[in-house]
Scaffold this motif. Sequence first.
Motif, PDB file in Angstrom:
ATOM      1  N   SER A  40       0.814  -1.225   0.000  1.00  0.00           N
ATOM      2  CA  SER A  40       0.000   0.000   0.000  1.00  0.00           C
ATOM      3  C   SER A  40       0.844   1.270   0.000  1.00  0.00           C
ATOM      4  O   SER A  40       0.363   2.341  -0.351  1.00  0.00           O
ATOM      5  CB  SER A  40      -0.925   0.002   1.216  1.00  0.00           C
ATOM      6  N   THR A  41       2.137   1.150   0.365  1.00  0.00           N
ATOM      7  CA  THR A  41       3.018   2.321   0.332  1.00  0.00           C
ATOM      8  C   THR A  41       3.827   2.377  -0.964  1.00  0.00           C
ATOM      9  O   THR A  41       4.689   3.234  -1.121  1.00  0.00           O
ATOM     10  CB  THR A  41       3.996   2.308   1.524  1.00  0.00           C
ATOM     11  N   GLY A  42       3.567   1.419  -1.865  1.00  0.00           N
ATOM     12  CA  GLY A  42       4.317   1.381  -3.115  1.00  0.00           C
ATOM     13  C   GLY A  42       5.611   0.596  -3.002  1.00  0.00           C
ATOM     14  O   GLY A  42       6.399   0.540  -3.949  1.00  0.00           O
ATOM     15  N   GLU A  43       5.826  -0.035  -1.847  1.00  0.00           N
ATOM     16  CA  GLU A  43       7.059  -0.798  -1.630  1.00  0.00           C
ATOM     17  C   GLU A  43       6.968  -2.149  -2.328  1.00  0.00           C
ATOM     18  O   GLU A  43       5.945  -2.827  -2.261  1.00  0.00           O
ATOM     19  CB  GLU A  43       7.266  -1.010  -0.124  1.00  0.00           C
ATOM     20  N   PHE A  44       8.039  -2.542  -2.992  1.00  0.00           N
ATOM     21  CA  PHE A  44       8.094  -3.837  -3.672  1.00  0.00           C
ATOM     22  C   PHE A  44       7.886  -4.971  -2.670  1.00  0.00           C
ATOM     23  O   PHE A  44       8.469  -4.974  -1.588  1.00  0.00           O
ATOM     24  CB  PHE A  44       9.458  -4.008  -4.337  1.00  0.00           C
ATOM     25  N   THR A  45       7.047  -5.940  -3.039  1.00  0.00           N
ATOM     26  CA  THR A  45       6.829  -7.099  -2.175  1.00  0.00           C
ATOM     27  C   THR A  45       7.212  -8.401  -2.855  1.00  0.00           C
ATOM     28  O   THR A  45       7.820  -9.269  -2.230  1.00  0.00           O
ATOM     29  CB  THR A  45       5.353  -7.162  -1.735  1.00  0.00           C
ATOM     30  N   ALA A  46       6.850  -8.562  -4.115  1.00  0.00           N
ATOM     31  CA  ALA A  46       7.169  -9.813  -4.805  1.00  0.00           C
ATOM     32  C   ALA A  46       7.102  -9.609  -6.305  1.00  0.00           C
ATOM     33  O   ALA A  46       6.513  -8.636  -6.784  1.00  0.00           O
ATOM     34  CB  ALA A  46       6.206 -10.916  -4.385  1.00  0.00           C
ATOM     35  N   GLU A  47       7.708 -10.540  -7.020  1.00  0.00           N
ATOM     36  CA  GLU A  47       7.666 -10.500  -8.481  1.00  0.00           C
ATOM     37  C   GLU A  47       7.663 -11.923  -9.013  1.00  0.00           C
ATOM     38  O   GLU A  47       8.379 -12.779  -8.498  1.00  0.00           O
ATOM     39  CB  GLU A  47       8.895  -9.767  -9.023  1.00  0.00           C
ATOM     40  N   VAL A  48       6.836 -12.181 -10.022  1.00  0.00           N
ATOM     41  CA  VAL A  48       6.818 -13.496 -10.662  1.00  0.00           C
ATOM     42  C   VAL A  48       6.809 -13.318 -12.182  1.00  0.00           C
ATOM     43  O   VAL A  48       6.270 -12.339 -12.688  1.00  0.00           O
ATOM     44  CB  VAL A  48       5.585 -14.336 -10.256  1.00  0.00           C
ATOM     45  N   PRO A  49       7.393 -14.278 -12.908  1.00  0.00           N
ATOM     46  CA  PRO A  49       7.222 -14.287 -14.359  1.00  0.00           C
ATOM     47  C   PRO A  49       5.889 -14.939 -14.697  1.00  0.00           C
ATOM     48  O   PRO A  49       5.397 -15.779 -13.939  1.00  0.00           O
ATOM     49  CB  PRO A  49       8.393 -15.144 -14.848  1.00  0.00           C
ATOM     50  N   THR A  50       5.304 -14.568 -15.822  1.00  0.00           N
ATOM     51  CA  THR A  50       4.070 -15.239 -16.240  1.00  0.00           C
ATOM     52  C   THR A  50       4.400 -16.621 -16.812  1.00  0.00           C
ATOM     53  O   THR A  50       5.507 -16.858 -17.285  1.00  0.00           O
ATOM     54  CB  THR A  50       3.340 -14.414 -17.314  1.00  0.00           C
ATOM     55  N   ASN A  51       3.406 -17.514 -16.767  1.00  0.00           N
ATOM     56  CA  ASN A  51       3.620 -18.850 -17.322  1.00  0.00           C
ATOM     57  C   ASN A  51       3.232 -18.860 -18.814  1.00  0.00           C
ATOM     58  O   ASN A  51       2.953 -17.807 -19.397  1.00  0.00           O
ATOM     59  CB  ASN A  51       2.865 -19.915 -16.501  1.00  0.00           C
ATOM     60  N   LEU A  52       3.212 -20.034 -19.399  1.00  0.00           N
ATOM     61  CA  LEU A  52       2.944 -20.139 -20.849  1.00  0.00           C
ATOM     62  C   LEU A  52       1.575 -19.601 -21.223  1.00  0.00           C
ATOM     63  O   LEU A  52       1.339 -19.202 -22.353  1.00  0.00           O
ATOM     64  CB  LEU A  52       3.082 -21.597 -21.305  1.00  0.00           C
ATOM     65  N   GLU A  53       0.639 -19.604 -20.252  1.00  0.00           N
ATOM     66  CA  GLU A  53      -0.704 -19.063 -20.502  1.00  0.00           C
ATOM     67  C   GLU A  53      -0.791 -17.584 -20.128  1.00  0.00           C
ATOM     68  O   GLU A  53      -1.886 -17.016 -20.099  1.00  0.00           O
ATOM     69  CB  GLU A  53      -1.753 -19.857 -19.720  1.00  0.00           C
ATOM     70  N   GLY A  54       0.345 -16.991 -19.801  1.00  0.00           N
ATOM     71  CA  GLY A  54       0.356 -15.588 -19.415  1.00  0.00           C
ATOM     72  C   GLY A  54      -0.142 -15.352 -17.992  1.00  0.00           C
ATOM     73  O   GLY A  54      -0.453 -14.220 -17.613  1.00  0.00           O
ATOM     74  N   GLN A  55      -0.210 -16.425 -17.213  1.00  0.00           N
ATOM     75  CA  GLN A  55      -0.813 -16.321 -15.878  1.00  0.00           C
ATOM     76  C   GLN A  55       0.222 -16.069 -14.789  1.00  0.00           C
ATOM     77  O   GLN A  55       1.390 -16.422 -14.915  1.00  0.00           O
ATOM     78  CB  GLN A  55      -1.563 -17.619 -15.561  1.00  0.00           C
ATOM     79  N   PHE A  56      -0.267 -15.503 -13.693  1.00  0.00           N
ATOM     80  CA  PHE A  56       0.575 -15.248 -12.517  1.00  0.00           C
ATOM     81  C   PHE A  56      -0.271 -15.410 -11.261  1.00  0.00           C
ATOM     82  O   PHE A  56      -1.499 -15.390 -11.316  1.00  0.00           O
ATOM     83  CB  PHE A  56       1.168 -13.836 -12.572  1.00  0.00           C
ATOM     84  N   ARG A  57       0.392 -15.594 -10.116  1.00  0.00           N
ATOM     85  CA  ARG A  57      -0.326 -15.730  -8.848  1.00  0.00           C
ATOM     86  C   ARG A  57       0.546 -15.255  -7.692  1.00  0.00           C
ATOM     87  O   ARG A  57       1.741 -15.540  -7.646  1.00  0.00           O
ATOM     88  CB  ARG A  57      -0.691 -17.203  -8.611  1.00  0.00           C
ATOM     89  N   PHE A  58      -0.078 -14.512  -6.775  1.00  0.00           N
ATOM     90  CA  PHE A  58       0.587 -14.122  -5.533  1.00  0.00           C
ATOM     91  C   PHE A  58      -0.207 -14.638  -4.341  1.00  0.00           C
ATOM     92  O   PHE A  58      -1.439 -14.676  -4.393  1.00  0.00           O
ATOM     93  CB  PHE A  58       0.669 -12.597  -5.405  1.00  0.00           C
ATOM     94  N   PHE A  59       0.506 -14.990  -3.289  1.00  0.00           N
ATOM     95  CA  PHE A  59      -0.113 -15.256  -2.000  1.00  0.00           C
ATOM     96  C   PHE A  59       0.224 -14.054  -1.122  1.00  0.00           C
ATOM     97  O   PHE A  59       1.374 -13.896  -0.698  1.00  0.00           O
ATOM     98  CB  PHE A  59       0.431 -16.553  -1.393  1.00  0.00           C
ATOM     99  N   ALA A  60      -0.735 -13.212  -0.893  1.00  0.00           N
ATOM    100  CA  ALA A  60      -0.467 -11.952  -0.213  1.00  0.00           C
ATOM    101  C   ALA A  60      -1.123 -11.940   1.177  1.00  0.00           C
ATOM    102  O   ALA A  60      -1.348 -12.990   1.775  1.00  0.00           O
ATOM    103  CB  ALA A  60      -0.969 -10.798  -1.066  1.00  0.00           C
ATOM    104  N   ALA A  61      -1.407 -10.761   1.656  1.00  0.00           N
ATOM    105  CA  ALA A  61      -2.148 -10.589   2.906  1.00  0.00           C
ATOM    106  C   ALA A  61      -3.298  -9.639   2.585  1.00  0.00           C
ATOM    107  O   ALA A  61      -3.239  -8.888   1.607  1.00  0.00           O
ATOM    108  CB  ALA A  61      -1.238 -10.004   3.977  1.00  0.00           C
ATOM    109  N   PRO A  62      -4.370  -9.637   3.391  1.00  0.00           N
ATOM    110  CA  PRO A  62      -5.477  -8.723   3.123  1.00  0.00           C
ATOM    111  C   PRO A  62      -4.998  -7.269   3.101  1.00  0.00           C
ATOM    112  O   PRO A  62      -4.124  -6.890   3.890  1.00  0.00           O
ATOM    113  CB  PRO A  62      -6.432  -8.971   4.301  1.00  0.00           C
ATOM    114  N   GLY A  63      -5.554  -6.461   2.199  1.00  0.00           N
ATOM    115  CA  GLY A  63      -5.181  -5.052   2.136  1.00  0.00           C
ATOM    116  C   GLY A  63      -5.064  -4.542   0.722  1.00  0.00           C
ATOM    117  O   GLY A  63      -5.459  -5.211  -0.231  1.00  0.00           O
TER     118      GLY A  63
END
Lengths: 107, 277
Positions: A53-76
């Motif tokens: 929420s402060t603009g701070e980097f938290t995580a980065e993933v490459p997309t898969n062959l279907e262009g998909q991505f997923r994060f496990f985050a926290a509420p907010g």
Amino acid sequence: MRTCGATPGGADLAGVDLANQTVIQGAVLRGGVSDGVPNGAPVDNAYVRLLDSTGEFTAEVPTNLEGQFRFFAAPGSWTVVVLAHGARAEVKVQAQQGTPIDLVIQI
Amino acid sequence: MSRATSLVSTEWVQENISNKSFVFVEVDEDTTLYEKGHIEGAITFHWREDLQDGLIRDLISKEKFEALLSKNGISNGSTVVLYGGNNNWFATYAFWYFKIYGHADVRLIDGGRKLWELKGLPLVTEVPTPTATRYVAKERDNSIRAFRDQVIASIGIKNIVDVRSPAEFSGELAAPAHLPQEGGQIKGHIPSAKNIPWSKAANEDGTFRSNEELSDLYKAAGVDFAKETIAYCRIGERSAFSWFVLHELLDLQNVTNYDGSWTEYGSLVGVPVAVGA
């Protein structure tokens, strides 16, 4: 790719403990039409960054062959940033535990 | 070591890609990336299958390291050029590994796989067939590696740098947000640690910030360059990235990577733990 009728955005969530995880996921598509139905070519070499929420980097993933991505985050509040060859996109989301966010990001 | 001897640009790679004295090695967290496409001529190491002992939690033995490099055509005189996804996390871990076993000339591609892809540079799927060598490693150099008892003894004395995200440092998350939330038995951080996320050392395109910016970053967070520094994260890869920044780019001595990191420390019985920002 045009997945009319299917769940938009990210990968199948079978096997993910949704009750205890705060999932932000989606798909990155290029050259489609933003008409509410995912369409366009999946971008399989994009990088998706999750900023807090402060603009701070938290995580980065490459997309898969279907262009998909997923994060496990926290509420907010989070910002999803997509980087790809010749393109950059940002989407702000409000995440909740137990209710996955499924994005379709056109670049 | 310095930025000039440890870091190469994507332009440098394009100019030197055909030079047989250079061995390009991709190391990714997502090990399927190499199969999708890699820099022409590059081989790959699997961070778990190739670089972890498998039976005990440790680096592979000197003999296994020698066998790994030999079968991949790397000789003692080779210049090894590493790169990878995830902003070079696992490539910097491999860099640290090569230094542990005393390889003379090892370099990292600034921006790694991400910058290469963002620039639209070519990737190939052909896998090279290296000619085997007889690599001879040195004994482990533990001067760049920290162990748990050293870490505990350093609380409040040396610089301890926690390079995880603020949410992991505070105890809100147990792992980075792109992974299921598993980690140490408890959440939090090592007391007296300064939270300087690895990501602050990198630009959005994956390249490192300038030495001036990097120096200011660590000093502003309270790191005293006159003291020894221990970097840690969750499993030792992100801290290898920050170790690379401090030891190689800023050319600081007495910088160690605690590869046991939070998955070890956060599972130890009776050690002090702090939570909150």
